[in-house]
Design an enzyme around this catalytic site. Structure first.
Site, PDB file in Angstrom:
ATOM      1  N   HIS A 185     -16.068   8.914 -13.064  1.00  0.00           N
ATOM      2  CA  HIS A 185     -15.339   9.893 -12.251  1.00  0.00           C
ATOM      3  C   HIS A 185     -15.520   9.681 -10.755  1.00  0.00           C
ATOM      4  CE1 HIS A 185     -13.996  11.613 -15.858  1.00  0.00           C
ATOM      5  NE2 HIS A 185     -13.566  12.732 -15.315  1.00  0.00           N
TER       6      HIS A 185
ATOM      7  N   ASP B 270     -18.647  21.828  -9.896  1.00  0.00           N
ATOM      8  CA  ASP B 270     -17.495  22.657 -10.288  1.00  0.00           C
ATOM      9  C   ASP B 270     -16.924  22.234 -11.633  1.00  0.00           C
ATOM     10  OD1 ASP B 270     -17.733  23.856  -7.870  1.00  0.00           O
ATOM     11  OD2 ASP B 270     -16.047  22.825  -6.936  1.00  0.00           O
TER      12      ASP B 270
ATOM     13  N   GLU C 156     -18.203  29.972  -2.732  1.00  0.00           N
ATOM     14  CA  GLU C 156     -17.408  28.843  -2.252  1.00  0.00           C
ATOM     15  C   GLU C 156     -16.298  29.395  -1.355  1.00  0.00           C
ATOM     16  OE1 GLU C 156     -16.054  25.821  -4.935  1.00  0.00           O
ATOM     17  OE2 GLU C 156     -18.073  25.340  -5.622  1.00  0.00           O
TER      18      GLU C 156
HETATM   19  P1  FAD Z   1     -19.811   7.490 -12.305  1.00  0.00           P
HETATM   20  O1  FAD Z   1     -18.607   7.638 -11.472  1.00  0.00           O
HETATM   21  O2  FAD Z   1     -19.665   6.789 -13.573  1.00  0.00           O
HETATM   22  O3  FAD Z   1     -20.981   6.813 -11.445  1.00  0.00           O
HETATM   23  C1  FAD Z   1     -21.252   7.215 -10.118  1.00  0.00           C
HETATM   24  C2  FAD Z   1     -22.386   6.358  -9.533  1.00  0.00           C
HETATM   25  O4  FAD Z   1     -23.602   6.669 -10.200  1.00  0.00           O
HETATM   26  C3  FAD Z   1     -22.175   4.861  -9.706  1.00  0.00           C
HETATM   27  O5  FAD Z   1     -22.736   4.201  -8.615  1.00  0.00           O
HETATM   28  C4  FAD Z   1     -22.945   4.562 -10.969  1.00  0.00           C
HETATM   29  O6  FAD Z   1     -23.338   3.221 -11.044  1.00  0.00           O
HETATM   30  C5  FAD Z   1     -24.118   5.515 -10.839  1.00  0.00           C
HETATM   31  N1  FAD Z   1     -24.670   5.949 -12.119  1.00  0.00           N
HETATM   32  C6  FAD Z   1     -24.013   6.462 -13.181  1.00  0.00           C
HETATM   33  N2  FAD Z   1     -24.892   6.777 -14.156  1.00  0.00           N
HETATM   34  C7  FAD Z   1     -26.113   6.453 -13.691  1.00  0.00           C
HETATM   35  C8  FAD Z   1     -27.427   6.541 -14.227  1.00  0.00           C
HETATM   36  N3  FAD Z   1     -27.669   7.029 -15.450  1.00  0.00           N
HETATM   37  N4  FAD Z   1     -28.449   6.117 -13.470  1.00  0.00           N
HETATM   38  C9  FAD Z   1     -28.252   5.623 -12.226  1.00  0.00           C
HETATM   39  N5  FAD Z   1     -27.032   5.510 -11.675  1.00  0.00           N
HETATM   40  C10 FAD Z   1     -25.982   5.927 -12.401  1.00  0.00           C
HETATM   41  N6  FAD Z   1     -19.389  16.288  -7.454  1.00  0.00           N
HETATM   42  C11 FAD Z   1     -20.124  17.334  -7.039  1.00  0.00           C
HETATM   43  O7  FAD Z   1     -21.223  17.154  -6.512  1.00  0.00           O
HETATM   44  N7  FAD Z   1     -19.670  18.606  -7.211  1.00  0.00           N
HETATM   45  C12 FAD Z   1     -18.498  18.891  -7.824  1.00  0.00           C
HETATM   46  O8  FAD Z   1     -18.144  20.038  -7.964  1.00  0.00           O
HETATM   47  C13 FAD Z   1     -17.714  17.800  -8.281  1.00  0.00           C
HETATM   48  N8  FAD Z   1     -16.553  18.024  -8.925  1.00  0.00           N
HETATM   49  C14 FAD Z   1     -15.823  16.964  -9.378  1.00  0.00           C
HETATM   50  C15 FAD Z   1     -14.636  17.209 -10.065  1.00  0.00           C
HETATM   51  C16 FAD Z   1     -13.884  16.157 -10.550  1.00  0.00           C
HETATM   52  C17 FAD Z   1     -12.606  16.441 -11.280  1.00  0.00           C
HETATM   53  C18 FAD Z   1     -14.325  14.828 -10.330  1.00  0.00           C
HETATM   54  C19 FAD Z   1     -13.508  13.682 -10.800  1.00  0.00           C
HETATM   55  C20 FAD Z   1     -15.498  14.575  -9.640  1.00  0.00           C
HETATM   56  C21 FAD Z   1     -16.256  15.640  -9.159  1.00  0.00           C
HETATM   57  N9  FAD Z   1     -17.450  15.431  -8.463  1.00  0.00           N
HETATM   58  C22 FAD Z   1     -18.201  16.497  -8.052  1.00  0.00           C
HETATM   59  C23 FAD Z   1     -17.887  14.078  -8.110  1.00  0.00           C
HETATM   60  C24 FAD Z   1     -18.868  13.527  -9.107  1.00  0.00           C
HETATM   61  O9  FAD Z   1     -20.136  14.132  -8.960  1.00  0.00           O
HETATM   62  C25 FAD Z   1     -19.057  12.036  -8.859  1.00  0.00           C
HETATM   63  O10 FAD Z   1     -17.817  11.393  -8.928  1.00  0.00           O
HETATM   64  C26 FAD Z   1     -19.986  11.437  -9.871  1.00  0.00           C
HETATM   65  O11 FAD Z   1     -20.307  10.137  -9.481  1.00  0.00           O
HETATM   66  C27 FAD Z   1     -19.245  11.375 -11.171  1.00  0.00           C
HETATM   67  O12 FAD Z   1     -20.122  11.253 -12.206  1.00  0.00           O
HETATM   68  P2  FAD Z   1     -19.879  10.175 -13.334  1.00  0.00           P
HETATM   69  O13 FAD Z   1     -20.808  10.608 -14.364  1.00  0.00           O
HETATM   70  O14 FAD Z   1     -18.483   9.975 -13.705  1.00  0.00           O
HETATM   71  O15 FAD Z   1     -20.459   8.910 -12.536  1.00  0.00           O
END
Ligand code: FAD
Length: 530
Positions: free
Chosen positions: A101, A170, A287
């Site tokens: 994400h 969120d 918020e």
């Molecule tokens: P990924 O996108 O898969 O990874 C993000 C990063 O973390 C990459 O560098 C990856 O290599 C690394 N990573 C992943 N897993 C691990 C692990 N286990 N150990 C070490 N590194 C790792 N963020 C907020 O703070 N608050 C919000 O309210 C919020 N709302 C969101 C709503 C939506 C619809 C979306 C799409 C995103 C939102 N985000 C929010 C952003 C979100 O926190 C970041 O995009 C986060 O990186 C997504 O998590 P993911 O699990 O998909 O990680």
């Protein structure tokens, strides 16, 4: 000092070795030079479906193909994978992909290996979420969760014990490892800190393939380095998250302002009342967001205002062009249901919102925390979820938020007239963050998060990107010291400036725990991936 590689040679060799490696998948005898031991080589996939998924993310803006995707069934598979890269004469990049994400390829590994954490979620024996327990060192409840777990599943598991984490995002379909690598912020952050402030201990697999337990007391450099560390120093295999009693219901209020000064003054006053869950005088969530005439009154993040009131709100919008909506919540249960209204009214007394523009809802705790999901499902059904997302998220010092309002909201945004998605604006308290951690925030005691959560068409995302750049340029030229959240930069110089005084310690941690620069290349901090 970290080792560096002549980049082109590295890529060429990686391609050769991994291609050979993949050609051995399924065979018991490894014939060519191989980077990955035979006991895990069958976990590598290079079929088009696996590569396609790992080459894109929620942002839909960049595409980088890995050579292979690794599907672990245990953390020991991950240790083996990282060790095989670390001990090889030609290491290959590895990026954990949580739920993909990110919006700018942060979880991608061009010409490297994407570590698919959703496979671990499916395959891990024991499910990846422990029963809740009382942590003797803290005297409070906690749960151990795998870094690959989704927050929605953590919520469901802990609620069975009447408990829940205090700090959220969120949207809950994000992984624990993904949000802890950034910070994890939402309306609870002003009171309970970001999610990274609610972690007591972790198991981390470093870039050398060592599995280390870390906490503020033990391996503390690793602990602080990983939290907000953009995946640079290790893979989060387990995180111990603090829990608090989960009240069952939520009183949810939105009020509308036409005056930015009144809006921010009230937000700042409300976040100054904090304390733990027993302080009934404090809000549980705060918020804020913009309402603009070019966008619908309700949006995918949550639908709130009754349709019968839309004409009234629209007429206020026509008058002012831009409105500010404060959103607050108090949790309650059967013991507090008779007092929650009074407590909320006490808190909201004297606020400067436009009289008559007060809206409230009573919903369950889960419905509130999972409020974005229904909007997501609706957009998915219309084919509008997997579109480009040129997002810009930033932290702005309180002392310059009015300059930001006049230069960005009232000038750039209103003049361009293209912003349709949610624009979030709310403050948080610096004292709820831990400066030893890698996350970067402004220097002031109170700072605002502003999030432009654009969804665009496939043809017009560049206009949003250009607007984002103009916003950043305006801040730079006006001397507004913003820090990007979920930052993306393309040069190390920009990253140095982002980390500021913390750059030295961030670099040292990288050299210590990932000296061969294997992990998380998609962040483009230590790797030039173009
Ligand atoms: P990924 O996108 O898969 O990874 C993000 C990063 O973390 C990459 O560098 C990856 O290599 C690394 N990573 C992943 N897993 C691990 C692990 N286990 N150990 C070490 N590194 C790792 N963020 C907020 O703070 N608050 C919000 O309210 C919020 N709302 C969101 C709503 C939506 C619809 C979306 C799409 C995103 C939102 N985000 C929010 C952003 C979100 O926190 C970041 O995009 C986060 O990186 C997504 O998590 P993911 O699990 O998909 O990680």
């Amino acid at each position: 000092m970290a080792e560096t590689f002549p980049f082109p040679t590295y890529i060429v060799l990686t391609i050769i070795t991994i291609t050979r490696l993949i050609s051995t998948v399924g065979k018991t005898e490894v014939t060519g030079p191989s980077l990955v031991p035979s006991n895990i080589s069958h976990r590598l996939r290079d079929d088009p479906e696996a590569i396609k998924l790992a080459s894109s993310d929620y942002g839909n803006l960049v595409r980088h193909s890995p050579l292979a995707v690794f599907h672990p069934s245990s953390i020991y598979d991950i240790i083996s994978l990282i060790r095989s890269s670390y001990t090889s004469s030609v290491p290959f990049h590895i990026a954990a992909r949580g739920h993909g994400h990110s919006t700018r390829g942060q979880a991608m590994a061009p010409n490297g290996v994407v570590l698919d954490m959703s496979a671990l979620r499916r395959n891990r024996l024991g499910g990846g979420i422990s029963p809740v327990f009382c942590d003797p060192s803290l005297g409070s409840y906690a749960v151990d969760v795998g870094g690959e777990q989704l927050w929605i599943d953590v919520l469901q598991a802990t609620l069975q014990h009447g408990l829940a984490p205090a700090s959220w995002t969120d949207y809950l379909y994000l992984t624990v490892g993904g949000t802890l690598s950034n910070a994890g912020i939402s309306g609870q952050t002003f009171r309970y800190g970001p999610q990274i402030s609610n972690v007591h201990e972790m198991d981390v697999i470093t870039g050398k393939g060592d599995l280390l337990t870390c906490s503020p007391e033990k391996n503390s450099e690793l602990f602080h380095g990983v939290l907000g560390g953009l995946g640079q120093v290790g893979i989060i295999a387990r995180a111990r998250i603090g829990l608090q009693p989960a009240l069952k219901r939520v009183k949810w209020v939105r009020v509308i302002y036409n005056d930015f000064s009144a809006f921010t003054r009230d937000q700042e006053r409300l976040i100054s009342i904090s304390g733990d869950i027993n302080n009934h005088k404090a809000l549980d969530y705060l918020e804020g967001m913009l309402l603009m005439h070019q966008g619908p009154i309700n949006n995918w993040r949550s639908s709130f205002f009754p349709s019968s009131d839309h004409p009234k709100i629209i007429s206020l919008l026509v008058q002012h062009r831009i409105l500010y909506c404060l959103e607050v919540v108090k949790y309650y249960d059967e013991h507090s249901e008779h007092t929650v209204d009074k407590e909320m009214q006490e808190l909201l007394r004297g606020l400067g919102y436009v009289p008559g523009f007060y809206y409230e809802k009573n919903v369950s705790f889960v419905e509130f925390l999972n409020r974005v999901r229904s909007g997501e499902l609706k957009l998915q059904s219309q084919g509008l979820w997997d579109v480009p997302h040129p997002w810009l998220n930033m932290f702005i010092p309180k002392s310059r938020i009015h300059d930001f309002d006049s230069g960005v909201f009232k000038d750039i945004i209103l003049k361009r007239n293209i912003t349709k998605g949610p624009v979030l604006v709310y403050p948080m308290n610096r004292n709820k963050w831990n400066d030893k951690m890698s996350a970067i925030i402004p220097d002031e005691e109170v700072f605002y998060t502003v999030g432009f959560l654009h969804s665009s068409g496939f043809d017009d995302w560049k206009a949003f990107d250009a607007q984002n750049r103009d916003i950043l340029r305006f801040c730079e030229e006006s001397g507004i010291k913003v820090k990007q959240y979920l930052a993306h930069y393309t040069t190390q110089q920009e990253w140095e400036s982002h980390f500021g005084v913390k750059w030295g310690s961030f670099q040292e941690r990288k050299y210590e725990f990932d000296p061969r620069m294997i992990l998380s290349p998609g962040q483009r901090i230590f790797n030039n991936i173009d």
